[in-house]
Structures are given as structure tokens and as C-alpha cells.
Design a protein around this motif. Sequence first.
Motif, short mmCIF file in Angstrom:
data_model
loop_
_atom_site.label_atom_id
_atom_site.label_comp_id
_atom_site.label_asym_id
_atom_site.label_seq_id
_atom_site.Cartn_x
_atom_site.Cartn_y
_atom_site.Cartn_z
N GLN A 22 -5.81 -35.97 -46.00
CA GLN A 22 -6.94 -35.64 -46.88
C GLN A 22 -7.11 -36.57 -48.07
OE1 GLN A 22 -8.31 -32.14 -48.63
NE2 GLN A 22 -6.15 -31.51 -48.52
N ILE A 23 -6.02 -36.78 -48.82
CA ILE A 23 -6.14 -37.60 -50.04
C ILE A 23 -6.56 -39.01 -49.64
CG2 ILE A 23 -4.92 -38.64 -51.98
CD1 ILE A 23 -3.16 -36.22 -52.15
N ASP B 131 0.87 -43.58 -40.63
CA ASP B 131 0.97 -42.13 -40.48
C ASP B 131 1.86 -41.86 -39.27
OD1 ASP B 131 0.33 -39.20 -40.33
OD2 ASP B 131 -1.10 -39.75 -41.89
N SER C 294 4.24 -36.63 -46.73
CA SER C 294 5.47 -35.87 -46.98
C SER C 294 5.41 -34.62 -46.12
CB SER C 294 5.61 -35.51 -48.46
OG SER C 294 4.63 -34.58 -48.83
N VAL D 28 3.37 -39.80 -54.29
CA VAL D 28 2.41 -38.71 -54.52
C VAL D 28 2.84 -37.46 -53.76
CG1 VAL D 28 -0.02 -38.01 -54.30
CG2 VAL D 28 0.56 -40.40 -54.85
N ASN E 286 4.56 -34.34 -52.37
CA ASN E 286 5.39 -33.38 -53.12
C ASN E 286 6.68 -33.02 -52.40
OD1 ASN E 286 4.05 -32.88 -55.57
ND2 ASN E 286 2.41 -31.87 -54.43
P1 NAI Z 1 -2.40 -33.99 -45.72
O1 NAI Z 1 -1.52 -32.98 -45.08
O2 NAI Z 1 -3.86 -33.92 -45.54
O3 NAI Z 1 -1.93 -35.44 -45.28
C1 NAI Z 1 -0.60 -35.83 -45.25
C2 NAI Z 1 -0.46 -36.86 -44.16
O4 NAI Z 1 0.86 -37.38 -44.24
C3 NAI Z 1 -0.63 -36.29 -42.75
O5 NAI Z 1 -1.58 -37.07 -42.05
C4 NAI Z 1 0.76 -36.42 -42.14
O6 NAI Z 1 0.72 -36.70 -40.76
C5 NAI Z 1 1.32 -37.60 -42.93
N1 NAI Z 1 2.78 -37.68 -42.96
C6 NAI Z 1 3.69 -36.69 -43.03
N2 NAI Z 1 4.93 -37.19 -43.00
C7 NAI Z 1 4.82 -38.53 -42.92
C8 NAI Z 1 5.75 -39.59 -42.84
N3 NAI Z 1 7.07 -39.34 -42.83
N4 NAI Z 1 5.28 -40.85 -42.78
C9 NAI Z 1 3.96 -41.09 -42.77
N5 NAI Z 1 3.02 -40.12 -42.82
C10 NAI Z 1 3.45 -38.86 -42.89
O7 NAI Z 1 -2.00 -33.93 -47.27
P2 NAI Z 1 -2.82 -34.49 -48.53
O8 NAI Z 1 -3.73 -33.42 -49.02
O9 NAI Z 1 -3.38 -35.81 -48.24
O10 NAI Z 1 -1.64 -34.58 -49.61
C11 NAI Z 1 -0.59 -35.52 -49.44
C12 NAI Z 1 0.57 -35.14 -50.36
O11 NAI Z 1 0.21 -35.27 -51.72
C13 NAI Z 1 1.06 -33.68 -50.22
O12 NAI Z 1 2.47 -33.69 -50.27
C14 NAI Z 1 0.52 -33.01 -51.46
O13 NAI Z 1 1.30 -31.90 -51.84
C15 NAI Z 1 0.64 -34.12 -52.45
N6 NAI Z 1 -0.18 -34.02 -53.66
C16 NAI Z 1 0.37 -34.49 -54.82
C17 NAI Z 1 -0.35 -34.52 -55.98
C18 NAI Z 1 0.25 -35.04 -57.24
O14 NAI Z 1 -0.42 -34.96 -58.28
N7 NAI Z 1 1.47 -35.58 -57.28
C19 NAI Z 1 -1.73 -34.02 -56.02
C20 NAI Z 1 -2.24 -33.57 -54.75
C21 NAI Z 1 -1.47 -33.59 -53.61
#
Ligand code: NAI
Length: 336
Positions: free
Chosen positions: A15-16, A42, A90, A130, A132
Amino acid sequence: PDRAITIAVTGAAGQIAYSLLPLLASGSVFGSRQRVALQLLDLPVTESVLQGVTLELEDGAYPLLELPVKYTSVSEEAFANADIVVLLGSFPRKPGMERKDLLAKNGAIFREQGLVLNRVAKQETRVLVVGNPANTNALTLSQFCTAIPKVNITALARLDHNRLRSLVARRLSCAVSDVHDVAIWGNHSSTQYPDVSFAYTSGVPVGKMRAALGGESQLQSEIIPTIQKRGAEVLALRKLSSAMSAARAIGDHLRDWMLGTASENELVSMVVASDGSYGIEKGLMFSFPVHCYRGGRYKIESSLSIDSFSRKYLEITQNELISERDEAMRVVSKMC
Ligand code: NAI
């Protein structure tokens, strides 16, 4: 600049990334003259999604974007020669999952990515975590990636910083650009301390911001919890976590880190390795107010005076980070 800047993004099918990649490709982060090469990573299960995102990037016909866009599920390929690595991927928290299981899953991911970066990254590579739990993931990564100096490894607190800046602007009915020097301290979690003690606007001088926002009881009962819980509020409404605002914050973090803040004295919040300032344990990945300077440099602002109101919050978030770190180190030390 003649040379393209190479940016590796993990979790690039998520998503991000869908909001972040167009910001990077369009020049809205590094400027309208800086060419950008993207290396997207990914998991293998998302390969077709990642390929679709790559097609869309090509179809965007971004003048600054190097073609073809690289995508892969092999981290060595994604990280090779990267100037900047943005780690979005993550393991997400599932319903009923305990924090210790979450730390174990992510400990394994960030240990592995640290080891890969250790092999293929440059010493100057800048890393932004980024995914979590971001602070602790960054700490785990830095333990296993000794080839990159610890100062080049950061995590995102800018979304919380931007949320606070915008909230202050709304409360004071002023422009966001008129709000300066809010700060986020500690963990990117509900224990973070959103701090207005040093903030000012053209109408509210330094030292008067707490009063302008209704005083300490109002901060404690309303403003601080609103920021601490803002991510959960968005999640409850959207049924998806913050992505558009997270992408924007990542752009702001990277721009300020690499190019310096627009004004030299501006404070921004970044999760960085503590240098012991304010009694925060040295080495802990903690969000501090920092100054950024052109060339990918920053300095923790270490001369702010912390009163008892703030100190209490700093202790709470530091304690949470210490327990996360201890748990993460316990699990990763067993992996060999
Ligand atoms: P999402 O679930 O839409 O996308 C995450 C992607 O990471 C998925 O496509 C997944 O297949 C991939 N992924 C998982 N493990 C992986 C690995 N070992 N290597 C490569 N790719 C991998 O999540 P979204 O919404 O994009 O968020 C990403 C992360 O950012 C989440 O952990 C979320 O909690 C965190 N986050 C952190 C913020 C901050 O301010 N620090 C703010 C918003 C989100």
C-alpha cells in the motif's frame, strides 16, 4: 546532477509503496533535475502485483525515471549499489498475535536484510526503516549490518511529526507552514511523546505553545493521545493503515536528510541511534528532534531543556523501547 540516485524499496507491492513510488519517480522528493533509478523488492508470492506496479511506473512516462524499472524477489539484487534503501516490507501484526511473536518474525526479516546489506551495500548507503515495529527493526538491522555506519540507519517518525504539526495548525487556525519545531520523541508506537514545548508560530513565541493549546491538562488528556492514537484512528476508519500520509512523510524524511531542511534551524523528528543525549540509552533507536544538513547529514539537537512534564513521557517510551530491544535481541541471538 548527472548520476541517477538509486533507491531500493522493499514491500514495493504494498500500500505505502503505491503512494510512494510516484512521489520518488516524479521528482517531488529529490527535485526536478535529479534522475531516479528504482529497484523494487517484494516476496515471491506478490510477483504479479509487483510486475503490475512496474508496468504502471513505465506508463507514467516520468522524465526523471530510469528505464527499465528493476523488480525482483531477491534482496541482493534489489540492494546492490543502492544509494538509499527504504524498508517498507515487514511481517504485519495479525489478530491475536503477541508482541513477542511479532518481534520474532520481524527480527528474522531485519537480521537477514542487515546481513544482505552488509554484503552488497556501499558505506554511504542511507537506510530508512518504515516497517513496524520500526525502531526495533532498525536496531536489529544495524546490529547485523556493520558495513554501514550506524548514523546512516534511521527509522520513520516523520508521519507522527507531520500529524502533530498539522494538529497544531488546525487548533491555532494558522497555516501548517507557520508551525515550527514540534517534536516526536521515542518509539513509533502509542508510547511516543508528541511534544510542543519548543514549537512556535508567528503568533505564539517559543515557550508559550503549551498555554496556547489549552495548557498541560489539555495536552495530557487530548492532544498527546490524539497523536499517539492517530494511526489506529485511520486504521479503524479506512480498514487499512495510513499509506498516503506515510508516503508523504517518507518523502519529507528523505528530502530533509539528503538535501537539508528548507531553513537551517528547523527541527524535524527522526528515529536515529541515541548518542546519549537527554539520558536516553546510547545506541537505542529513538526518535529525536534533529537538524538536517545537505549531503545526508544530521545532528541530534541536544540542548533542549526537558522539564518534569516531558521527562515522564520520555521515560515511558524509552522503557518500551528497551523491552522491545531486549526481546528482539534475545530472539535474533538464537538464530544462526
Ligand atoms: P502492506 O501490507 O500493504 O505492504 C507490505 C508489503 O511488504 C507486502 O507487499 C508484503 O508482501 C511485503 N513484504 C513483507 N515481508 C517482506 C520481506 N521480507 N521482503 C520484502 N517484502 C516484504 O503494508 P503497508 O501499508 O505498505 O505498510 C508497510 C509497513 O509500514 C507496515 O509494517 C506498516 O505497519 C508500516 N508503517 C509504518 C509507519 C511509520 O510511521 N513508521 C506508518 C505507516 C505504516
